[in-house]
Scaffold this motif. Structure first.
Motif, PDB file in Angstrom:
ATOM      1  N   UNK A 186       0.815  -1.212   0.000  1.00 60.74           N
ATOM      2  CA  UNK A 186       0.000   0.000   0.000  1.00 60.74           C
ATOM      3  C   UNK A 186       0.851   1.265   0.000  1.00 60.74           C
ATOM      4  N   UNK A 187       2.126   1.123  -0.229  1.00 69.80           N
ATOM      5  CA  UNK A 187       3.022   2.267  -0.235  1.00 69.80           C
ATOM      6  C   UNK A 187       2.600   3.316  -1.241  1.00 69.80           C
ATOM      7  N   UNK A 188       2.759   4.565  -0.897  1.00 70.00           N
ATOM      8  CA  UNK A 188       2.273   5.645  -1.733  1.00 70.00           C
ATOM      9  C   UNK A 188       3.119   5.865  -2.974  1.00 70.00           C
ATOM     10  N   UNK A 189       4.248   5.218  -3.074  1.00 74.12           N
ATOM     11  CA  UNK A 189       5.069   5.378  -4.259  1.00 74.12           C
ATOM     12  C   UNK A 189       5.078   4.118  -5.109  1.00 74.12           C
ATOM     13  N   UNK A 190       4.110   3.279  -4.881  1.00 71.23           N
ATOM     14  CA  UNK A 190       4.056   2.047  -5.670  1.00 71.23           C
ATOM     15  C   UNK A 190       3.250   2.277  -6.934  1.00 71.23           C
TER      16      UNK A 190
END
Lengths: 114, 110
Positions: A97-101
Motif C-alpha cells: 500500500x506504499x504511496x510510491x508504488x
C-alpha cells in the motif's frame, strides 16, 4: 515472471445473471485493485483489497462486490447484471500500500451483458 | 470530488511530429501523478511524478508536473506509429487512491 493475469478474457451474460471475474496478482504483490472501463470512457475505480481486507470502494452499487483470498488473488462478483455493466474490467496489483508504488495492470475481462 | 481532465480528447499526427498531452487535476491531498499508455487492453506504466518542475524522461517521452498550477504534460518527440494508443493520467491522493482521466487518444499516421 508472470504479470497480472485475469480470467476469463471474455464473458457473455444476460440481464439478471451473475458474473464472476478472477485476478491473480504479480507474485509478491499484496494489493489488488479493480477498475471498470466502459467503451470510450476512462477507468472508474471499483474496489481495492490489501492483505485480504477491503481498503476502499468506488461509487458503485452493492451488487458489485469482491474478495481477496489468502494467496492474494481476487474475485469480482457482479450480481443482477444490467446492460450498462457491459465494459472492460481491469485488475491491477501493487507491491503493497506504499504511496510510491505503481500499479501493474492485467489485460482485463470483457464483459458483455445482453 | 476529485477531478481529472485530459486534453485533447484525440489527436491525429504524422510520424516524426511532436505532441504534447495535457492533464489538469483537482485532487484533495495530492501525492503523485502517474501516466499510463493503453494500446489494447492493459495500461502500461510510463511515469510517476511527485515533485514540481523535475522532468522525467524515457527515450522520446518526457513528462513534467506543476503542483502549483495543478497540471502535468506528457511530451512525445519524433512520434512513431507504435506510439498510437490512449494515454491516461492518474493523480494519486494521500489515501493511495488513483483517479484516472478520460484519456487522450493518439493516432500516428505513417
Amino acid at each position: 515472471e508472470a504479470g497480472v493475469t485475469q480470467s476469463p478474457t471474455h464473458l457473455i451474460k444476460t440481464r439478471g445473471q451473475q458474473a464472476t471475474l478472477r485476478c491473480s496478482p504479480i507474485s509478491g504483490h499484496t494489493s489488488v485493485y479493480w477498475y471498470q472501463q466502459a467503451l470510450g470512457l476512462g477507468l472508474q475505480f471499483l474496489l481495492w483489497y490489501d492483505e485480504g481486507e477491503e481498503r476502499n470502494r468506488g461509487n458503485f452499487p452493492p451488487r458489485f462486490s469482491g474478495r481477496q483470498f489468502p494467496n492474494y488473488s481476487s474475485e469480482l462478483n457482479v450480481n443482477a447484471l444490467e446492460l450498462e455493466d457491459s465494459a472492460l474490467y481491469l485488475c491491477a496489483s501493487s507491491l503493497d500500500t506504499g504511496l510510491d508504488e505503481k500499479l501493474f495492470f492485467g489485460s482485463g475481462t470483457q464483459l458483455s451483458v445482453l | 470530488e476529485d477531478k481529472v481532465v485530459q486534453s485533447p480528447l484525440s489527436l491525429v499526427v504524422h510520424e516524426g511530429d511532436t505532441v504534447t498531452l495535457n492533464c489538469s487535476y483537482e485532487v484533495t491531498n495530492f501525492r503523485s501523478l502517474l501516466w499510463y499508455k493503453q494500446e489494447k487492453k492493459a495500461p502500461t506504466f510510463l511515469f510517476m511524478l511527485t515533485s514540481s518542475g523535475i522532468e522525467k524522461k524515457s527515450g522520446r517521452l518526457s513528462s513534467i508536473l506543476d503542483k502549483k498550477e495543478l497540471f502535468s504534460i506528457l511530451n512525445i518527440t519524433a512520434t512513431q506509429t507504435g506510439d498510437s494508443a490512449i494515454y491516461l493520467c492518474a493523480p494519486r491522493d494521500a489515501g493511495n487512491m488513483l483517479t484516472f482521466g478520460g484519456g487522450t487518444r493518439l493516432m500516428v499516421k505513417p
